[in-house]
Motif scaffolding. Structure first.
Motif, PDB file in Angstrom:
ATOM      1  N   GLN A 519       0.889  -1.201   0.109  1.00  0.00           N
ATOM      2  CA  GLN A 519      -0.201   0.001   0.130  1.00  0.00           C
ATOM      3  C   GLN A 519       0.893   1.257  -0.022  1.00  0.00           C
ATOM      4  O   GLN A 519       2.022   1.226   0.140  1.00  0.00           O
ATOM      5  N   ASP A 522      -2.621   7.661   0.113  1.00  0.00           N
ATOM      6  CA  ASP A 522      -3.208   8.186  -0.959  1.00  0.00           C
ATOM      7  C   ASP A 522      -3.297   9.736  -1.021  1.00  0.00           C
ATOM      8  O   ASP A 522      -3.850  10.270  -0.155  1.00  0.00           O
ATOM      9  N   CYS A 575      -3.823   3.447  -0.122  1.00  0.00           N
ATOM     10  CA  CYS A 575      -4.460   2.473  -1.036  1.00  0.00           C
ATOM     11  C   CYS A 575      -3.489   1.398  -1.575  1.00  0.00           C
ATOM     12  O   CYS A 575      -2.392   1.537  -1.467  1.00  0.00           O
ATOM     13  N   CYS A 586      -8.917   1.312  -0.942  1.00  0.00           N
ATOM     14  CA  CYS A 586      -8.359   2.178   0.065  1.00  0.00           C
ATOM     15  C   CYS A 586      -8.758   1.724   1.236  1.00  0.00           C
ATOM     16  O   CYS A 586      -9.554   1.306   1.691  1.00  0.00           O
TER      17      CYS A 586
END
Length: 616
Positions: A519, A522, A575, A586
């Motif tokens: 990840q 974001d 995300c 997300c």
């Protein structure tokens, strides 16, 4: 913000042993050690049963627990905030009440909490099959990260030969494949940890039978079962609930049910028996999502009680420390009071702070609120074109007890229910004091009406009596409203956690967040992090209070204030890092801390708090 440079995951920190004076639950009497669990991936869940965020994490872990039952064991480490939560029987009750199906260590003196340097509820610590701590996550919203990490650990330790399957090596488990969890013996009662009750127009009573995921209609005697509504299985279907709590009548005669763990409002028609969903999606609301709109398209978060007031249905949205409303005429919901920040702040409704509101009762021009985590009685009233929030009893997150007298000095302990009485006063289900209390707005006095109730969570009027939902005695108890109060000895408490010694002057606050494997932060629409800082007393901070987007901040402690509590609320959104996916999934990670600090010359000049990260 400490999110830019990932550190190696393998910090070789040996996991401390699990110790707790209260002993083990859900193990059939076996005392577990980390040596017993060697070869397994272990997730320690530091929780306390008053904390709605901890309850969210229990639900987040269910799927992970089931999917990896052959390689993973979750250990709940119960670490109390309130005095009542340190009682062993209360922990036993909570484990059954919330359907905890893994071993739990009862740690009333916070021994294991201190060994692992935990600072907040909930906190998750991951231990690899060789007995080393590899990750720590504070708050909720980490299920996806844990799933990824567990899969990595499975693959790595399978290859190394250090992953162990099967439970025959555990004491008393020879030949057993069921793992360390041993279910307690079921107990036959008509109700099991009921939550709230509602008088029906025909003279009967409807009760939310929370642990059995049903509604139960009782006859006028409040004992005889007339019918059960719902299958009793945990679910979100046309005939299932998930730990339902609050109940309210709509003007048209339908009953609205706060279907708490389904994050939804359900409507039950007593005439037809039909159950429909009128608000919520079944998903939990997270930061950044809409707070108004068509009721069936907006996520909710642990609605705990409901009440009709000011021509709309009000919802105690315990999961996000707010009050919302539902308008049946338009089929819409909206956030009406509270900012999602946890605490006790009065004023215009949209600027006020709540802390897990769990009980509502409308009376004339006031909507009374049992604000459980601040041990407070509060109310909502009209204020010009809007609404305002006021406090009758309570001072904040850390002071609680059993003290009668003037409301400014009176104390409750985690109340969950409130009931308007015919004389204009208010009865409070003072849950963790096992008492029914009374606040009189005319005199500003608090008295005790009854004691020796077991975790009362709601009450309703029945002629000249009051029916109290004694949740931990699994029954409704009928009391005559007394003309005189019961005299009790006053007791005051402050939440006891070891204070952090900090140096006077400038203090660097760092919330440590490292995006989980696979990840990234974001940042498509701007900053994906948020930090809010305040203090008790407010005078503790000369500089640094308020909101911002960086997860690090320089605070300045005021001269002359030697102790207090820093309140820190952090959120980060990450995300999935997959360039080929135009619409990556997300995930929101969020946590509130209340950090007691003591200002001293030899103290630290940096305060790190782990939201999500790796040890080392």
């Amino acid at each position: 913000m400490n999110a830019a440079s990932p550190s190696p995951r393998r910090a070789r920190v040996r996991a401390p042993e699990l110790i707790g004076k209260g002993g083990w639950l859900n193990t059939g009497g076996t005392e577990l050690t980390l040596a017993d669990l060697r070869g397994r991936i272990v997730v320690l869940d530091f929780w306390t049963f008053c904390c709605v965020n901890c309850l969210h994490v229990l639900d987040e872990l269910r799927e992970l627990e089931e999917k990896h039952r052959d390689t993973l064991v979750i250990i709940g480490v119960h670490s109390p905030k309130f005095v009542h939560e340190a009682e062993h029987q209360a922990v036993v009750d909570a484990v059954e009440r919330y359907g905890v199906e893994h071993p739990v260590l009862d740690d009333p003196e916070l021994a294991t909490w201190k060994q692992y340097a935990v600072r907040a509820w909930p906190t998750l610590v991951v231990i690899d099959p060789e007995g080393y701590v590899v990750a720590q996550h504070a708050g909720e919203g980490h299920a996806h990260a844990l799933e990824t990490l567990v899969a990595e650990l499975e693959a790595e330790h399978e290859a190394k030969g250090t992953l162990r399957r099967g439970w025959g090596y555990l004491p008393g488990r020879s030949g057993s494949g069921g793992g360390p969890y041993v279910a307690p013996e079921p107990v036959a009662t008509d109700l099991r940890f009921p939550g709230k009750a509602l008088p029906l127009p025909g003279g009967t009573f409807l009760v939310s039978d929370s642990t059995r995921h049903q509604l139960v209609e009782l006859a006028a005697d409040a004992e005889t079962v007339v019918r059960r509504i719902g299958t009793g299985e945990r679910g979100f279907g046309p005939d299932t609930f998930n730990e339902p709590q609050g109940l309210a009548l709509l003007p048209g005669g339908e009953v609205v049910v706060a279907d708490t763990v389904n994050h939804a409002l359900r409507a039950y028609d007593p005439a037809t028996g039909e159950i429909t969903t009128i608000a919520g999606t079944g998903r939990q609301w997270m930061q950044g999502q809409p707070t108004s709109g068509p009721a069936l398209g907006v996520d909710l978060s642990s609605p705990w009680d409901v009440a009709w007031f000011a021509d709309r249905l009000w919802i105690a949205m315990a999961g996000v420390h707010q009050l919302w409303t539902y308008d049946p005429a338009t089929g819409t919901v909206e956030a009406a009071a509270g900012t999602t920040n946890e605490g006790l702040v009065d004023g215009p409704a949209r600027e006020a702070w709540f802390a897990q509101p769990s009980g509502l009762a409308a009376a004339g021009d006031r909507l009374w609120v049992a604000d459980s985590e601040t041990s407070a009685l509060r109310w909502v009233e009209r204020d010009g074109d809007g609404f305002a929030v006021r406090t009758a009893v309570g001072t904040g997150l850390f002071d609680f007890g059993h003290r009668d007298g003037d409301a400014a000095q009176a104390l409750f302990q985690h109340p969950l229910g409130v009931t308007a009485l015919p004389d204009g006063s208010v009865a409070v289900c003072d849950t963790y004091n096992h008492a029914l209390r009374r606040y009189d707005p005319a005199t500003g006095e608090v008295t005790t009406l009854a004691t020796d109730l077991r975790e009362p969570s709601g009450a309703v009027l029945a002629d000249d009596d009051i029916l109290v939902v004694e949740s931990a005695r699994h029954r409704l108890t009928r009391l005559r409203l007394p003309e005189e109060a019961v005299r009790v000895e006053s007791v005051a408490h402050r939440t006891q956690r070891a204070a952090t010694d900090v140096a006077p002057g400038r203090l660097r606050l760092d919330v440590v967040f490292q995006a989980p494997a696979g990840q990234k932060l974001d940042t498509r629409y701007g900053p994906s992090t948020r930090l809010l800082v305040s203090s008790t007393p407010p005078e503790l901070l000369a500089e640094g209070a308020g909101a911002g987007t960086d997860l690090g901040r320089d605070l300045v402690l005021a001269d002359g204030v030697t102790e207090g509590v820093l309140h820190v609320s952090a959120m980060a959104a990450s995300c999935d890092d997959d360039p080929a996916n135009e619409y990556p999934a997300c995930h929101v990670h969020q946590q509130d801390w209340g950090v007691p600090v003591r200002v001293t010359g030899g103290g630290a000049d940096r305060l790190p708090l782990v939201l999500a990260g790796l040890d080392g």
